[in-house]
Design an enzyme around this catalytic site. Sequence first.
Site, PDB file in Angstrom:
ATOM      1  N   GLY A  10       0.826  -1.215   0.000  1.00 40.88           N
ATOM      2  CA  GLY A  10       0.000   0.000   0.000  1.00 40.88           C
ATOM      3  C   GLY A  10       0.850   1.250   0.000  1.00 40.88           C
ATOM      4  N   ILE A  15       0.380   7.198   3.888  1.00 40.72           N
ATOM      5  CA  ILE A  15       1.431   6.919   4.882  1.00 40.72           C
ATOM      6  C   ILE A  15       2.440   5.907   4.330  1.00 40.72           C
ATOM      7  CG2 ILE A  15       1.836   5.992   7.204  1.00 40.72           C
ATOM      8  CD1 ILE A  15      -1.074   6.966   7.888  1.00 40.72           C
ATOM      9  N   GLY A  16       1.953   4.942   3.544  1.00 38.86           N
ATOM     10  CA  GLY A  16       2.846   3.918   2.983  1.00 38.86           C
ATOM     11  C   GLY A  16       3.906   4.535   2.096  1.00 38.86           C
ATOM     12  N   TYR A 163     -13.984  -1.139  10.791  1.00 37.70           N
ATOM     13  CA  TYR A 163     -12.546  -0.918  10.528  1.00 37.70           C
ATOM     14  C   TYR A 163     -11.761  -1.014  11.836  1.00 37.70           C
ATOM     15  CZ  TYR A 163      -8.389   2.085   9.859  1.00 37.70           C
ATOM     16  OH  TYR A 163      -7.118   2.594   9.858  1.00 37.70           O
TER      17      TYR A 163
HETATM   18  N1  LIG Z   1      -4.855   7.959   7.720  1.00 35.85           N
HETATM   19  C1  LIG Z   1      -4.983   7.794   9.038  1.00 35.85           C
HETATM   20  O1  LIG Z   1      -5.418   8.691   9.761  1.00 35.85           O
HETATM   21  C2  LIG Z   1      -4.576   6.490   9.655  1.00 35.85           C
HETATM   22  C3  LIG Z   1      -4.584   6.408  11.044  1.00 35.85           C
HETATM   23  C4  LIG Z   1      -4.215   5.219  11.657  1.00 35.85           C
HETATM   24  C5  LIG Z   1      -3.827   4.152  10.844  1.00 35.85           C
HETATM   25  N2  LIG Z   1      -3.819   4.243   9.483  1.00 35.85           N
HETATM   26  C6  LIG Z   1      -3.387   3.058   8.728  1.00 35.85           C
HETATM   27  O2  LIG Z   1      -2.255   3.410   7.960  1.00 35.85           O
HETATM   28  C7  LIG Z   1      -2.203   2.617   6.765  1.00 35.85           C
HETATM   29  C8  LIG Z   1      -2.085   3.505   5.559  1.00 35.85           C
HETATM   30  O3  LIG Z   1      -3.261   4.287   5.479  1.00 35.85           O
HETATM   31  P1  LIG Z   1      -3.357   5.649   4.671  1.00 35.85           P
HETATM   32  O4  LIG Z   1      -4.082   6.594   5.522  1.00 35.85           O
HETATM   33  O5  LIG Z   1      -2.038   6.024   4.112  1.00 35.85           O
HETATM   34  O6  LIG Z   1      -4.379   5.212   3.525  1.00 35.85           O
HETATM   35  P2  LIG Z   1      -4.404   5.517   1.980  1.00 35.85           P
HETATM   36  O7  LIG Z   1      -3.865   6.850   1.674  1.00 35.85           O
HETATM   37  O8  LIG Z   1      -5.792   5.189   1.554  1.00 35.85           O
HETATM   38  O9  LIG Z   1      -3.394   4.458   1.430  1.00 35.85           O
HETATM   39  C9  LIG Z   1      -3.688   3.112   1.459  1.00 35.85           C
HETATM   40  C10 LIG Z   1      -2.738   2.424   0.512  1.00 35.85           C
HETATM   41  O10 LIG Z   1      -3.122   1.055   0.444  1.00 35.85           O
HETATM   42  C11 LIG Z   1      -3.317   0.728  -0.900  1.00 35.85           C
HETATM   43  N3  LIG Z   1      -4.327  -0.291  -1.030  1.00 35.85           N
HETATM   44  C12 LIG Z   1      -5.621  -0.216  -0.670  1.00 35.85           C
HETATM   45  N4  LIG Z   1      -6.225  -1.372  -0.976  1.00 35.85           N
HETATM   46  C13 LIG Z   1      -5.283  -2.167  -1.527  1.00 35.85           C
HETATM   47  C14 LIG Z   1      -5.295  -3.461  -2.066  1.00 35.85           C
HETATM   48  N5  LIG Z   1      -6.400  -4.192  -2.074  1.00 35.85           N
HETATM   49  N6  LIG Z   1      -4.140  -3.978  -2.536  1.00 35.85           N
HETATM   50  C15 LIG Z   1      -3.006  -3.251  -2.545  1.00 35.85           C
HETATM   51  N7  LIG Z   1      -2.938  -2.004  -2.068  1.00 35.85           N
HETATM   52  C16 LIG Z   1      -4.065  -1.474  -1.566  1.00 35.85           C
HETATM   53  C17 LIG Z   1      -3.711   2.008  -1.598  1.00 35.85           C
HETATM   54  O11 LIG Z   1      -3.442   1.852  -2.960  1.00 35.85           O
HETATM   55  P3  LIG Z   1      -4.334   2.487  -4.150  1.00 35.85           P
HETATM   56  O12 LIG Z   1      -3.512   3.602  -4.676  1.00 35.85           O
HETATM   57  O13 LIG Z   1      -4.455   1.377  -5.133  1.00 35.85           O
HETATM   58  O14 LIG Z   1      -5.652   2.896  -3.561  1.00 35.85           O
HETATM   59  C18 LIG Z   1      -2.798   2.986  -0.911  1.00 35.85           C
HETATM   60  O15 LIG Z   1      -1.496   2.969  -1.456  1.00 35.85           O
HETATM   61  C19 LIG Z   1      -3.478   1.785   6.769  1.00 35.85           C
HETATM   62  O16 LIG Z   1      -3.207   0.496   7.281  1.00 35.85           O
HETATM   63  C20 LIG Z   1      -4.389   2.542   7.722  1.00 35.85           C
HETATM   64  O17 LIG Z   1      -5.349   1.710   8.293  1.00 35.85           O
HETATM   65  C21 LIG Z   1      -4.185   5.394   8.871  1.00 35.85           C
END
Ligand SMILES: NC(=O)c1ccc[n+]([C@@H]2O[C@H](COP(=O)([O-])OP(=O)(O)OC[C@H]3O[C@@H](n4cnc5c(N)ncnc54)[C@H](OP(=O)(O)O)[C@@H]3O)[C@@H](O)[C@H]2O)c1
Length: 291
Positions: A10, A15-16, A163
């Site tokens: 991801g 964040i990734g 979630y």
């Molecule tokens: N944002 C927050 O406030 C927050 C807080 C606590 C924890 N987190 C955790 O941090 C992590 C990253 O979240 P984020 O906020 O950076 O979210 P994000 O911006 O939505 O990024 C998620 C990433 O995962 C990828 N992804 C989603 N579904 C996928 C799939 N089926 N196969 C492969 N890749 C996939 C997305 O790729 P695409 O480009 O293809 O969509 C994107 O690169 C997650 O585990 C989330 O639960 C986030």
Amino acid sequence: MSGKTVLVTGSTGGIGKETARGLARLGADVILVGRNADRAEAAAAELRRDTGNPGVEALIADVTRRDDLRRLAEQVRARDGGLHVLINNAGVAKESRELTADGVEMAFAANVLAPFVLTHLLLPELRRAGRGRVVNIAGGVPRGRIDLDNLQGEKSYVGLAFYNQTKLALMAMSCAFAERLRESGITINVAYPGHAYTSMNKNLTTSAYPLAARPVVPLLRILMPVIYGGAAVEKAAASSIRLASDPGLAEVHGVYFNSKAERAPWPASVRDRRNRDAIWALCRELGRIEG
Ligand SMILES: NC(=O)c1ccc[n+]([C@@H]2O[C@H](COP(=O)([O-])OP(=O)(O)OC[C@H]3O[C@@H](n4cnc5c(N)ncnc54)[C@H](OP(=O)(O)O)[C@@H]3O)[C@@H](O)[C@H]2O)c1
């Protein structure tokens, strides 16, 4: 991190991508994993350009598909030198219940099952590299109960509440994994990134929020980009970068780190043995993994 290989799922955005950027800056060879080839290649090109590190590449996998995870593991296996760090970062929050191509509830598949399966498949590579590290990314509010009768939202489904439960289940699965990996030389820990305004929360409509929170959603939409945009996304990558790279944490195993990268206690539902055992058993069954 020079000479070390890190895989971040991801990592096409959010964040990734910031985690991958930070590790590329530290000199690691970084494998980005995304489900969309154009987005993944664009992210890899951006990081190579931005960090000056030519060792950033993209592999394509939808982490909610068993076959994609197996193909991804084979591609990693075909490389030299093993894998030093696996960061299971890809995460999903859905407004309504949806099933994957494999027939598993989508958020459970991405947030719990994919880290379980990928870690299993890559254990030989993590061993080959020496002291391999696995970092799983928590989320939501790290408290609350795990309803074993609703692990795939069969009974009820409110997007963000569900979630939250998947992230507790991820923690429980990680603890169960840590028990099994004791003495293996491979460490597994969980990092909580802290809030960041990313596509995950940008794309959620009001119906994903619990009823009591819905009246304040319009206000949240105004405040979130201001408080949690920009630098907050970079900051949210700090705890996983530290768990992946800090030499002082090489022996740390089975620990939960908060957004300040400090050790924090596991929530009560995660310490509950029945939850750990039930989630482990379900992941084995759905992931078709022995062990
Ligand atoms: N944002 C927050 O406030 C927050 C807080 C606590 C924890 N987190 C955790 O941090 C992590 C990253 O979240 P984020 O906020 O950076 O979210 P994000 O911006 O939505 O990024 C998620 C990433 O995962 C990828 N992804 C989603 N579904 C996928 C799939 N089926 N196969 C492969 N890749 C996939 C997305 O790729 P695409 O480009 O293809 O969509 C994107 O690169 C997650 O585990 C989330 O639960 C986030």
